[in-house]
Every structure is written in structure tokens, then in C-alpha cells.
Design an enzyme around this catalytic site. Structure first.
Site, short mmCIF file in Angstrom:
data_model
loop_
_atom_site.label_atom_id
_atom_site.label_comp_id
_atom_site.label_asym_id
_atom_site.label_seq_id
_atom_site.Cartn_x
_atom_site.Cartn_y
_atom_site.Cartn_z
N ASN A 69 84.95 7.63 26.18
CA ASN A 69 84.62 7.71 24.75
C ASN A 69 83.11 7.66 24.60
OD1 ASN A 69 85.01 7.68 21.90
ND2 ASN A 69 84.67 5.48 21.88
N HIS A 92 80.30 6.24 21.84
CA HIS A 92 80.19 5.36 20.67
C HIS A 92 78.72 5.36 20.21
CE1 HIS A 92 81.26 2.07 18.01
NE2 HIS A 92 80.13 1.48 18.36
N SER A 138 76.55 5.03 23.62
CA SER A 138 77.14 4.56 24.88
C SER A 138 78.33 5.43 25.24
CB SER A 138 77.66 3.12 24.74
OG SER A 138 76.65 2.26 24.23
N ASP A 177 86.29 -0.01 21.81
CA ASP A 177 84.88 0.01 22.28
C ASP A 177 84.58 -1.07 23.31
OD1 ASP A 177 84.51 1.97 20.28
OD2 ASP A 177 84.12 0.42 18.78
C1 GRF Z 1 79.95 10.32 16.72
O1 GRF Z 1 78.89 9.52 16.29
C2 GRF Z 1 80.65 9.64 17.88
O2 GRF Z 1 79.85 8.73 18.55
C3 GRF Z 1 81.78 8.91 17.22
O3 GRF Z 1 82.18 9.79 16.19
C4 GRF Z 1 81.03 10.42 15.65
C5 GRF Z 1 81.36 11.83 15.20
O4 GRF Z 1 81.55 12.65 16.30
N1 GRF Z 1 82.79 8.56 18.18
P1 GRF Z 1 81.81 14.21 16.28
O5 GRF Z 1 80.70 14.90 15.51
O6 GRF Z 1 83.16 14.46 15.60
O7 GRF Z 1 81.81 14.59 17.73
#
Ligand code: GRF
Length: 205
Positions: free
Chosen positions: A111, A113, A145, A154
Site C-alpha cells: 500500500n 500511504h 510511505s 497502515d
Molecule cells: C493517495 O494519496 C494515496 O496515498 C492514498 O490515496 C490517495 C489517492 O490515490 N492511498 P490515487 O490518486 O487514487 O492513486
């Protein structure tokens, strides 16, 4: 040793991290990774368009299609098992990964984060809430991360981080954009490294 590592990407929203992974793949930067499936927990996720424009199989599994969370989790697990991924990448996927899925793919779920874990992670720490909390605490730096996924939000082992400064007059939006830029560099790089280790048999759960 498999010739290609089969990766499934789980999404719920815009999928900009999926976009970064697809861009890296197109640019030849993920030579040993095959994106075999994009699974979305929302039918209106823009990530679906991204997958389709790259001709990647895309499946929508929405919680509202199921009477219970258990049934939803079972459907996700069945979909994943059918597509035989070696690695699962969560990319803006907002649903919790159920214990059955963790058990089946332990040590092979990644994942990203938008904070420097273990700070600013856990239930409720997603999207704007993360950046608001970072600003409220007066942090001088934030970042993102990449970590392994376990039963707790997380919480799994952190594999890599990228840092950004928190600037005077930052808003959650400005900080989020600065962090996201780093996410798009870090995640494809870590997917590549992780998959290379998998191929070499060096990843243990
Ligand atoms: C990102 O900030 C990611 O870290 C979190 O979700 C947010 C949106 O991600 N997990 P995305 O644009 O859909 O990839």
C-alpha cells in the site's frame, strides 16, 4: 522463477498512483511486472478509465452489491484468487482488506500511504484528514510511505519513504499535492524493487 510477476491493483478513486504505475510500465521501467487486473470498489472510480485505456482487465466489486462485509470480502478474495496475482498493490483503495485476503496473500500486499508512518496512520487517517493532522501538529516535514499490508490499517512493515517539507502557509491541498508528486515516483520504484525480489525468491512473509 516466473518470467513475469503478476500484479493486481486495487483502487477506489482517481487512481493517480495506478496511472503512475501504468506510465512506468509503458516507459519500460517495470519490465518484469504484468498488470493482470484492476479491481475497483467503486463503479464511478476514474481509475477504471485508466485501466481500460491501457486494455487491462478491470472488475468492479462494490460493497453495496453484498448483504454483509463478509460476503464482500469473499467476493474480492474469489476475484483475486481467480486472477492468480503474485503481488497486490493497493492504490487509493479505501476498503479494509479482510483477514482471509491477508492470510491468502500475506507479505505480498503493498500500500502507499500519504504520510510518514507510523505517524498519521490508522482508522480515519486518509485523504485530507492526514494532511490536516500533519499541519495541525506543526510538523516540519511530511511524505509518503510504501508498506506491507497486515490486519491493521497502515500498520505493516514500512518498505520505503519519501519526504517533503511542510511549508509556511501550507494548506491540506498544497501539502497533499506535494506528497502525491512523491507518491508517483516512489510507488512504481518500490513495485519494481519488490517484484524483482519476489522473482529472486527473496520476499518472505
Ligand atoms: C493517495 O494519496 C494515496 O496515498 C492514498 O490515496 C490517495 C489517492 O490515490 N492511498 P490515487 O490518486 O487514487 O492513486
Amino acid at each position: 522463477m516466473p518470467k513475469m510477476v503478476r500484479a493486481a491493483v486495487l483502487v477506489s478513486g482517481g487512481g493517480s498512483n495506478l496511472g503512475a504505475i501504468l506510465k512506468a510500465k509503458t516507459a519500460g521501467k517495470l519490465p518484469h511486472v504484468e498488470i493482470i487486473l484492476v479491481l475497483s470498489s467503486r463503479s464511478d472510480a476514474y481509475a477504471i478509465e485508466r485501466a481500460r485505456s491501457h486494455e487491462i482487465a478491470c472488475v468492479v466489486v462494490e460493497p453495496k452489491q453484498f448483504p454483509t462485509d463478509q460476503a464482500f470480502q469473499t467476493a474480492i478474495l474469489e476475484t483475486l484468487v481467480k486472477s492468480r496475482p503474485d503481488v497486490i498493490c493497493l492504490a487509493g483503495y479505501v476498503k479494509k482488506i479482510g483477514p482471509g485476503i491477508i492470510e491468502r496473500f500475506r507479505g505480498r500486499i503493498l500500500n502507499i500511504h500519504p504520510a510518514l508512518l507510523p505517524k498519521y496512520g490508522g482508522p480515519g487517517m486518509y485523504g485530507r484528514f492526514v494532511h490536516e493532522a500533519v499541519l495541525k501538529a506543526g510538523e516540519k516535514e511530511s511524505g509518503c510511505s510504501v508498506h506491507l499490508v497486515d490486519e491493521e490499517f497502515d500498520h505493516g512493515r514500512v518498505l520505503a519513504q519519501a519526504k517533503v517539507p511542510v511549508l509556511p502557509n501550507d494548506t491540506p491541498e498544497l501539502l497533499a499535492a506535494r506528497v502525491l508528486e512523491q507518491e508517483h515516483l516512489l510507488y512504481p520504484k518500490m513495485v519494481r524493487e519488490f517484484c524483482e525480489k519476489l522473482m529472486a525468491g527473496g520476499v518472505t512473509s
